[in-house]
Design an enzyme around this catalytic site. Structure first.
Site, PDB file in Angstrom:
ATOM      1  CG  LEU A  28      -1.788  -1.239   1.417  1.00 19.04           C
ATOM      2  CD1 LEU A  28      -2.611  -1.118   2.686  1.00 19.04           C
ATOM      3  CD2 LEU A  28      -2.700  -1.446   0.215  1.00 19.04           C
ATOM      4  NE  ARG A  90       2.683   2.968  24.600  1.00 17.26           N
ATOM      5  CZ  ARG A  90       1.357   3.035  24.518  1.00 17.26           C
ATOM      6  NH1 ARG A  90       0.686   2.157  23.796  1.00 17.26           N
ATOM      7  NH2 ARG A  90       0.687   3.970  25.147  1.00 17.26           N
ATOM      8  CB  SER A 139      -1.865   2.155  29.496  1.00 19.29           C
ATOM      9  OG  SER A 139      -0.772   2.490  28.651  1.00 19.29           O
ATOM     10  CE  LYS A 184     -11.088  11.966  30.712  1.00 25.74           C
ATOM     11  NZ  LYS A 184     -12.096  11.133  30.022  1.00 25.74           N
ATOM     12  N   GLY A 225     -18.678  10.777  25.274  1.00 25.67           N
ATOM     13  CA  GLY A 225     -18.565  10.877  23.828  1.00 25.67           C
ATOM     14  C   GLY A 225     -19.387  12.024  23.271  1.00 25.67           C
ATOM     15  CB  VAL A 251      -6.820   9.941  18.319  1.00 30.84           C
ATOM     16  CG1 VAL A 251      -5.480   9.812  19.028  1.00 30.84           C
ATOM     17  CG2 VAL A 251      -7.150   8.652  17.587  1.00 30.84           C
ATOM     18  CG  ASP A 255      -5.284  12.227  26.516  1.00 35.33           C
ATOM     19  OD1 ASP A 255      -5.553  11.720  27.616  1.00 35.33           O
ATOM     20  OD2 ASP A 255      -4.783  11.583  25.576  1.00 35.33           O
ATOM     21  CB  ALA A 285      -9.646  16.825  20.418  1.00 33.12           C
TER      22      ALA A 285
END
Length: 311
Positions: A28, A90, A139, A184, A225, A251, A255, A285
C-alpha cells in the site's frame, strides 16, 4: 517548574498516515507519515500548551525512540522531565483509509520497565514543589505495579496537590481508594469503578454521586462521547452537552478534555465552567484528523455553545 505536572508511564510515538484503500496482501502506498508524541499525560501537557498554558511532562522514555520522542516534545516547547529507561519507547500506528473515511488504530505494547526506573519517577515526584495540579494519565506498562497511580495520588495528597487521574481497570480502582481530587472516567471505566457490567447515561448521576459520597474523589467528570459529559460534586450535578460537529477522529479527545478542565481551574473558573471548557476542548479535538489535539481557535468558538443543565 510549571504549576501543572503530568505523569505518563507508557508514552508512545504516534505515527499517522493515509492510504487510498486498506486491502490485504498488497503493498500500500502511504502518505508521508506524521510523528507526534503521545500517551495520556503527554497529550494533556501538549493540549495545555495549545491552550496558552504550560505544564511539565514527567515521563519514562528509552532507546532511540525515546530520544526522538523527547525531541518531538522539545520542538513543541513542552517542559520535560525524563526518566531514562533501558527499553525502547513504543510506537503506535494510525492509518486513515480515504476510500471509506475510516481510521484504524494499532496500539503497540509498551516496554518492560524496571523497578528502579518507576521508583525513580516516584522519588522525583516526592521532591517537586510548587505544584497546583498533578495529572496522572494513561496506561500502566509491564513491570510497573498496578497500584502506581494510587502511589502517585498518595504523594500528591501528602504534598497537598490536587491530583487528577485518568486511567482504567484496576489501576483506576486503586487510585480512587486514595481519595483523589478529580476522576475522569468514561462510561465503561465508571462501570468498572463500581463493579457493574455497564452503566446507562441515565444512571451516571447517581453512580458518580456515590463515588463522591464515599470519599473516592471530590469531583467526577464522566466523558460520554458525543453525548457530552456529566459533572458531579457534593454540591452540584450537571449534564454538559456539546453542539453537533463532524467528527473526524476521537484520538486525544479525552486528554484534550482533561487539559481544558485544568486550564479552566487555573484561570479561576468555577468547576462547572471549567468542565464546560473541558468539553469544548474535547469536542474541538474530534474535528481534527489523526492524532491532532484541540486548537485554541476551535475551543474559543465552541465554548459559548456548550450547554449546562441541572440534574
Amino acid at each position: 517548574m510549571s504549576k501543572i505536572i503530568t505523569v505518563t508511564l507508557n508514552p508512545a510515538i504516534d505515527k499517522s498516515t493515509t492510504v487510498p484503500v486498506l486491502v490485504p496482501e498488497k503493498k500500500l502506498k502511504c502518505t508521508q507519515p506524521v510523528f507526534e508524541p503521545g500517551g495520556g499525560g503527554i497529550n494533556v501537557a501538549r493540549a495545555i500548551k495549545k491552550l496558552g498554558g504550560n505544564a511539565t511532562a514527567l515521563y519514562l522514555a528509552g532507546g532511540y525512540t525515546g530520544t526522538f520522542f523527547t525531541q518531538l516534545l522539545e520542538k513543541e516547547q513542552i517542559d520535560t522531565r525524563v526518566i531514562e529507561i533501558a527499553k525502547h519507547t513504543r510506537e503506535n500506528l494510525i492509518v486513515f483509509d480515504s476510500s471509506s473515511n475510516l481510521q484504524y488504530r494499532f496500539g503497540m505494547p509498551g516496554p518492560v520497565v524496571e523497578e528502579k526506573e518507576w521508583k525513580k519517577l516516584l522519588s522525583i515526584l516526592e521532591q517537586m514543589d510548587g505544584i497546583s495540579y498533578l495529572v496522572a494519565s494513561g496506561s500502566v506498562p509491564a513491570g510497573v505495579p498496578v497500584d502506581i497511580f494510587a502511589r502517585i495520588a498518595s504523594i500528591a495528597k501528602k504534598k497537598k496537590i490536587r491530583c487528577i487521574v485518568d486511567t482504567s481497570g484496576e489501576a483506576l480502582q486503586l487510585a480512587a481508594s486514595e481519595a483523589v481530587y478529580l476522576l475522569k472516567p468514561n462510561l465503561g471505566e465508571l462501570a468498572s469503578l463500581v463493579g457493574a457490567e455497564e452503566i446507562e447515561i441515565g444512571m451516571v448521576n447517581d453512580v458518580a454521586g456515590k463515588l463522591v459520597a464515599n470519599g473516592k474523589c471530590e469531583v467526577v467528570v464522566v466523558s460520554m462521547g458525543a453525548a457530552g459529559a456529566m459533572l458531579v460534586t457534593k454540591d452540584e450535578a450537571h449534564r454538559i452537552t456539546a453542539p453537533v460537529v463532524k467528527r473526524i477522529s476521537t484520538v486525544g479527545a479525552g486528554d484534550s478534555m482533561v487539559a481544558g478542565i485544568v486550564m479552566g481551574l487555573m484561570k479561576n473558573m468555577s468547576m462547572s465552567d471549567a468542565a464546560r471548557y473541558g468539553v469544548a476542548c474535547g469536542t474541538a479535538a474530534t474535528i481534527n484528523p489523526g492524532t491532532e489535539l484541540c486548537r485554541l481557535e476551535d475551543v474559543e468558538r465552541l465554548f459559548p455553545q456548550i450547554q449546562l443543565s441541572h440534574r
